[in-house]
Every structure is written in C-alpha cells, then in structure tokens.
Design a protein around this motif. Sequence first.
Motif, mmCIF file in Angstrom:
data_model
loop_
_atom_site.group_PDB
_atom_site.id
_atom_site.type_symbol
_atom_site.label_atom_id
_atom_site.label_comp_id
_atom_site.label_asym_id
_atom_site.label_seq_id
_atom_site.Cartn_x
_atom_site.Cartn_y
_atom_site.Cartn_z
ATOM 1 N N SER A 228 -5.125 -2.241 -2.683
ATOM 2 C CA SER A 228 -4.376 -1.187 -3.262
ATOM 3 C C SER A 228 -3.080 -1.061 -2.656
ATOM 4 C CB SER A 228 -5.253 0.105 -3.270
ATOM 5 O OG SER A 228 -4.730 1.032 -3.817
ATOM 6 N N THR A 229 -3.029 -0.904 -1.389
ATOM 7 C CA THR A 229 -1.687 -0.810 -0.581
ATOM 8 C C THR A 229 -0.482 -1.689 -0.807
ATOM 9 O OG1 THR A 229 -2.810 0.326 1.162
ATOM 10 C CG2 THR A 229 -0.913 -0.537 1.713
ATOM 11 N N TRP A 230 -1.102 -3.121 -0.834
ATOM 12 C CA TRP A 230 -0.062 -4.065 -1.310
ATOM 13 C C TRP A 230 0.313 -3.964 -2.474
ATOM 14 C CZ3 TRP A 230 -3.523 -8.016 1.544
ATOM 15 C CH2 TRP A 230 -3.337 -8.172 2.944
ATOM 16 N N GLN A 231 -0.366 -3.771 -3.594
ATOM 17 C CA GLN A 231 -0.060 -3.436 -5.209
ATOM 18 C C GLN A 231 1.118 -2.487 -5.181
ATOM 19 O OE1 GLN A 231 -3.957 -3.240 -6.890
ATOM 20 N NE2 GLN A 231 -4.211 -5.235 -7.201
ATOM 21 N N GLN A 232 0.592 -1.239 -4.510
ATOM 22 C CA GLN A 232 1.677 -0.130 -4.625
ATOM 23 C C GLN A 232 3.022 -0.558 -3.833
ATOM 24 O OE1 GLN A 232 -0.037 3.405 -2.609
ATOM 25 N NE2 GLN A 232 -2.177 3.181 -3.475
ATOM 26 N N LEU A 233 2.940 -1.203 -2.809
ATOM 27 C CA LEU A 233 3.970 -1.600 -2.252
ATOM 28 C C LEU A 233 4.823 -2.710 -3.174
ATOM 29 C CD1 LEU A 233 6.107 -2.767 -0.068
ATOM 30 C CD2 LEU A 233 4.454 -4.269 0.579
ATOM 31 N N ILE A 234 4.349 -3.481 -3.740
ATOM 32 C CA ILE A 234 4.880 -4.606 -4.865
ATOM 33 C C ILE A 234 5.705 -3.783 -6.064
ATOM 34 C CG2 ILE A 234 4.494 -6.288 -6.421
ATOM 35 C CD1 ILE A 234 2.424 -7.458 -4.298
ATOM 36 N N ALA A 246 3.656 -9.575 0.577
ATOM 37 C CA ALA A 246 2.372 -9.000 0.156
ATOM 38 C C ALA A 246 1.593 -9.617 -0.856
ATOM 39 C CB ALA A 246 2.637 -7.336 -0.273
ATOM 40 N N LYS A 247 2.728 -10.284 -1.878
ATOM 41 C CA LYS A 247 2.147 -11.122 -2.926
ATOM 42 C C LYS A 247 1.309 -12.179 -2.252
ATOM 43 C CE LYS A 247 5.614 -10.055 -6.240
ATOM 44 N NZ LYS A 247 6.794 -10.527 -6.880
ATOM 45 N N GLN A 248 1.829 -12.949 -1.099
ATOM 46 C CA GLN A 248 1.183 -14.105 -0.697
ATOM 47 C C GLN A 248 -0.178 -13.625 0.002
ATOM 48 O OE1 GLN A 248 4.090 -15.634 1.982
ATOM 49 N NE2 GLN A 248 5.526 -16.291 0.501
#
Length: 254
Positions: A228-234, A246-248
């Motif tokens: 969830s955190t990485w998806q928000q960042l992206i 983050a995608k990797q």
Amino acid sequence: MIRRLPIALLPVLLAAGCASTTDLDVTRAQIVQQQQRLSQIETKISNDKLLDMINQVGSLQAEVAKLKGDVEVLNYNLQTTQKRQNDLYNDLDQRLTPLEGKTAATPAPGADSAARTDDGEAAAAPTPTADPVGAEYDKALAQLRNRNFKQAIPALKTFINANPTAKQTPEARYWLGVAYNAERQFQPAIDTYQRFIELSPTHARVPDAMRNIGGCQRDLGDTARAKSTWQQLIKKYPNSDAAQKAKQQLSALK
C-alpha cells in the motif's frame, strides 16, 4: 546271602518306575514348551525393538528434512537481508556523496565582494565565519558516512533537539530514519520517516522516505501495508527515482 525280595513287591516297584518315567517326560515336554514360549517372546521383543528403531529412524529422517528446509529458509533470508542491507548502504553512499564537500564554515554576508575603503581602495575580504550549527550537523553526518549507525542515532537526535528550527533539521530527521533503518530498528525508523514527512511534506526526500517506510514494513512482515505504501508513492510521485525502485520492490513481493 542276598535277600530276595518277595515276588509280591515286584508290581509295585515296576509301577513306581513307570510313574517316574512319565513325570520326567511331562517335565521335559513342559521345558520344551517354555523354551518355545520364551523363544516366541524374544522374537516378539526383537521385532518390537526393530519396529521401534524403524519408527525412530523415520522420525529422525523427517526431523533432518525439516532442519534442512529451515536452513535453506534461513540462508535465503540471510541472503535477502544482506542484499537489502547492501542496497541501503549503496543508496546511502549515493545520497551522502554530494554532501562530502560541504564544510561548516560559511562566508559572512557580503564576503563575496571586496569591501571598499573611503579612498576607493579594495579592502581585504573578510574571513569566513564559522557556523557552529553546520559543524554539529557535519559531525553527525560523519557518523553516517563511516557507517557508525549506532553513534549516528544519538548524534542526530541531539542535533534535532538542540536545533529544531535549523535549516539542516529536516535533513537530519530523514538521516535519523536511515540510521534506525540500517540498525534494523524498523518501527523507530517508520515513526521517524513519518514525522519527517509530516513536518516537511514538500521536501525533496519525501519520496525516498515513503519508499523506506515500505521497506521497513516489509521487513516487519507486513507485506500488505508495504504494498500500500509503495503504491501510494508510485501514484503520488510517479516520475521519482524512488517510485521506480518501489515498482521493482513490488514486483519482488509477487
């Protein structure tokens, strides 16, 4: 002279002899039966022991297989942890390198232009004024550069508490999160990164802080929150270097 036994006693003696022979045969038969029984019992005990040994061997084999599996998992976790730690160190080195040339001394206002005397002659340029706050910050950063993370944590905390309004304080708070992260103190790292984002929402390192938060959440075993955190960042910073990394990391979790 030899006394002769009465003829009348002969049948009695013969009967007694027959009885003794019969008892002996019976006794012998009983002994044979007992020996056979004993043999059967010994065979059963031997079979039971063999079966027990087979069961023990099977149990040991299962335990060995489990231990091998555990070792493989531990080796994988160790390799993964080492890779993540190396990635963190490499990222740290890349981000600290631009700061290497900075010094605590800064020129006083107007020091970039020569002062003029009343007669128009150029006076000597003023000596740069030492910046004690900058010197303290550089000292704390030096612990990070040398990877002395345990020493960097109190040094950065002391700087932040002593200089809450200094221009270096937001950066110091971010690096404090990095130091916690490097020491695998993941929850304090998360709390520090979140505080950094809360107090400095427009800072250039906010995407990196978000990515690091996701990494800490993953290392704590909360993969759902990490995703969830990485998806928000992206979504929020799609063009940032942190978003690409983050995608990797998201792909590696699948």
